[in-house]
Design an enzyme around this catalytic site. Structure first.
Site, short mmCIF file in Angstrom:
data_model
loop_
_atom_site.label_atom_id
_atom_site.label_comp_id
_atom_site.label_asym_id
_atom_site.label_seq_id
_atom_site.Cartn_x
_atom_site.Cartn_y
_atom_site.Cartn_z
N GLU A 90 40.34 29.16 45.64
CA GLU A 90 41.67 29.09 46.23
C GLU A 90 41.75 29.79 47.57
O GLU A 90 41.01 30.75 47.82
CB GLU A 90 42.68 29.73 45.27
CG GLU A 90 42.93 28.82 44.09
CD GLU A 90 43.63 29.49 42.93
OE1 GLU A 90 44.23 28.76 42.14
OE2 GLU A 90 43.58 30.71 42.81
N CYS A 103 44.29 33.81 53.59
CA CYS A 103 43.48 34.64 52.71
C CYS A 103 42.45 33.70 52.07
O CYS A 103 42.84 32.75 51.39
CB CYS A 103 44.41 35.26 51.67
SG CYS A 103 43.53 36.15 50.38
N CYS A 110 34.02 36.11 40.30
CA CYS A 110 33.54 37.39 40.82
C CYS A 110 32.80 38.12 39.70
O CYS A 110 33.22 38.08 38.54
CB CYS A 110 34.71 38.25 41.31
SG CYS A 110 34.17 39.80 42.08
N CYS A 114 36.53 43.89 37.72
CA CYS A 114 37.66 44.83 37.75
C CYS A 114 38.66 44.38 36.69
O CYS A 114 39.01 43.19 36.62
CB CYS A 114 38.30 44.87 39.13
SG CYS A 114 37.09 45.27 40.41
N CYS A 117 42.12 42.33 37.47
CA CYS A 117 42.08 41.22 38.43
C CYS A 117 41.76 39.90 37.72
O CYS A 117 40.80 39.82 36.94
CB CYS A 117 41.02 41.53 39.48
SG CYS A 117 40.61 40.14 40.54
N CYS A 334 47.95 38.68 45.23
CA CYS A 334 46.69 39.41 45.06
C CYS A 334 46.28 39.47 43.60
O CYS A 334 47.07 39.84 42.74
CB CYS A 334 46.86 40.85 45.49
SG CYS A 334 47.11 41.04 47.22
N1 SAH Z 1 36.75 41.64 46.01
C1 SAH Z 1 37.46 42.13 47.11
C2 SAH Z 1 38.43 41.13 47.71
C3 SAH Z 1 39.19 40.26 46.76
S1 SAH Z 1 40.37 41.08 45.72
C4 SAH Z 1 38.18 43.41 46.76
O1 SAH Z 1 38.23 43.77 45.58
O2 SAH Z 1 38.66 44.05 47.67
C5 SAH Z 1 41.73 41.24 46.84
C6 SAH Z 1 42.67 42.41 46.59
O3 SAH Z 1 43.52 42.15 45.46
C7 SAH Z 1 41.93 43.69 46.26
O4 SAH Z 1 42.53 44.76 46.93
C8 SAH Z 1 42.14 43.78 44.78
O5 SAH Z 1 41.95 45.06 44.31
C9 SAH Z 1 43.56 43.29 44.64
N2 SAH Z 1 43.94 42.94 43.29
C10 SAH Z 1 43.15 42.44 42.32
N3 SAH Z 1 43.87 42.22 41.20
C11 SAH Z 1 45.15 42.56 41.49
C12 SAH Z 1 46.37 42.53 40.74
N4 SAH Z 1 46.40 42.09 39.49
N5 SAH Z 1 47.50 42.96 41.34
C13 SAH Z 1 47.47 43.38 42.63
N6 SAH Z 1 46.35 43.43 43.38
C14 SAH Z 1 45.21 43.03 42.82
FE1 SF4 Z 2 36.16 40.95 42.27
FE2 SF4 Z 2 38.75 41.07 41.67
FE3 SF4 Z 2 37.29 43.30 41.66
FE4 SF4 Z 2 37.87 42.09 44.02
S1 SF4 Z 2 39.32 43.04 42.59
S2 SF4 Z 2 35.87 42.90 43.32
S3 SF4 Z 2 37.83 39.93 43.33
S4 SF4 Z 2 37.01 41.56 40.29
#
Ligand code: SAH
Ligand code: SF4
Length: 352
Positions: A90, A103, A110, A114, A117, A334
């Site tokens: 996306e 974005c 991934c 995390c 996410c 995000c």
């Molecule tokens: N992998 C990279 C970029 C993609 S994630 C990273 O982690 O930075 C993009 C952003 O969205 C990151 O700051 C991530 O921590 C945030 N993010 C992920 N899950 C989220 C959620 N459920 N609510 C708000 N932000 C979130």
């Molecule tokens: Fe991957 Fe989501 Fe963690 Fe970014 S926040 S590194 S997209 S698992």
């Protein structure tokens, strides 16, 4: 015309080879269509229609649009694409009064896991190619132009961890810079904190803006949210950021998803302020109210708690902004990007 090459994989020289037999001015027209106009082949009206049909085969797209959903009165559009092999990714285009930002995703899925996410919950499918990254930008540029807006910013903050796919990331960002004319300042790469990649940033030709997803100011807490923290703990991470910023004289930011009762207490805010102040110029903080995802039970912090957290940072001289949630109702915010079709997400978003 023989070889098959994704249209955004070609340098101008390779393009001339693929399109051998065509006069130079035709190559220039194709190039302009790809990088200035950015529309689909049928809009390349400087070219004869048989040639356009041929180009569809000899220079295929790397992305197939499955769906586009719009919200925020047309100001946010989420594009769902299928890539070769069937994985889905996306991109989100966000129009603001002073800028138009896309974005983009760097990987399908991934591997970082995390917990909060949606992409992390889904797991890793594959790296995206440089052509797939550039084409996401091109399509957003075209979509913005249709609304009479000029694409001004690219953030690599969609699905995936960009510094785990540097091989595709850097050539793509170079193309975005050289061919779409975006300055390095207007390109932001967001990482979960892969230190070797951050260290290499300082020697890259493009001084892009660095964003690090911190989310916790103690290793004990960060380990529970971001498994990678065990390999790259906070102290070393902050040192690598400070070095990058000092060398490139660029401001950086930390992302902090505000999670109710998890990382939103004022002790974390105090510690975060300390970490920001180790970086000169002092790092900026983006506070993002947590977006709900299917696999994580916690809620976003209350507005009141976010404000308290923010005022601790401000009091300590750290600039902190609360990021507006764009595209929440189409799961384009995000961490909500999981590339399932809108129908599967909710019948309501599919109707939009
Ligand atoms: N992998 C990279 C970029 C993609 S994630 C990273 O982690 O930075 C993009 C952003 O969205 C990151 O700051 C991530 O921590 C945030 N993010 C992920 N899950 C989220 C959620 N459920 N609510 C708000 N932000 C979130
Ligand atoms: Fe991957 Fe989501 Fe963690 Fe970014 S926040 S590194 S997209 S698992």
């Amino acid at each position: 015309m023989t070889a098959l090459l994704h249209r955004y994989a070609a340098s101008k020289e390779t393009l001339a080879t693929v399109l051998q037999g065509l006069p130079r001015y035709r190559i220039d027209q194709v190039w302009k269509s790809l990088y200035s106009d950015c529309g689909p082949t049928e809009t390349w009206t400087t070219l004869p229609s048989e040639l356009r049909t041929e180009l569809d085969t000899s220079l295929p797209c790397s992305l197939q649009e499955i769906h586009a959903s719009t919200t925020d009165d047309g100001l946010t559009t989420k594009f769902l694409y299928e890539v070769d092999g069937g994985a889905r990714i996306e991109s989100v285009l966000m129009l603001y009064p002073d800028r138009a930002t896309v974005c983009i995703s760097s990987q399908a899925g991934c591997a970082m896991g995390c917990t909060f996410c949606a992409t992390g919950q889904q797991g890793f499918s594959r790296h995206l190619s440089s052509a797939e990254l550039v084409e996401q930008v091109a399509r957003a540029k075209y979509a913005a132009a249709l609304q009479e807006r000029r694409l001004s910013n690219v953030v690599v903050m969609g699905m995936g961890e960009p510094l785990a796919n540097e091989e595709a990331l850097w050539p793509a960002m170079q193309t975005v810079h050289d061919e779409f004319g975006l300055s390095a300042r207007h390109i932001t790469v967001s990482t979960v904190g892969l230190i070797p990649g951050i260290r290499r940033l300082a020697d890259r030709p493009l001084p892009v803006t660095l964003a690090v997803s911190l989310h916790a100011a103690t290793d004990e807490l960060r380990n529970t949210l971001i498994p990678m923290n065990r390999r790259y703990p906070i102290d070393e991470l902050i040192t690598s950021c400070a070095e990058y910023v000092a060398q490139r004289k660029r401001r950086m930011s930390f992302e902090w998803a505000m999670i109710d009762g998890v990382n939103d207490d004022l002790d974390q805010a105090e510690r975060l302020a300390e970490l920001c102040r180790k970086i000169r110029p002092i790092a900026h903080v983006n506070l993002i109210p947590l977006n709900r995802t299917a696999g994580y039970a916690f809620k976003g912090s209350t507005r009141q708690q976010i404000e308290k957290f923010q005022s601790v940072l401000l009091r300590r001289g750290v600039e902190a902004t609360v990021r507006r949630n764009r595209g929440n109702d189409i799961d384009a915010a995000c961490g909500q990007l999981a590339a399932i079709t809108p129908v599967e997400i909710s019948p309501q978003s599919a109707k939009k």
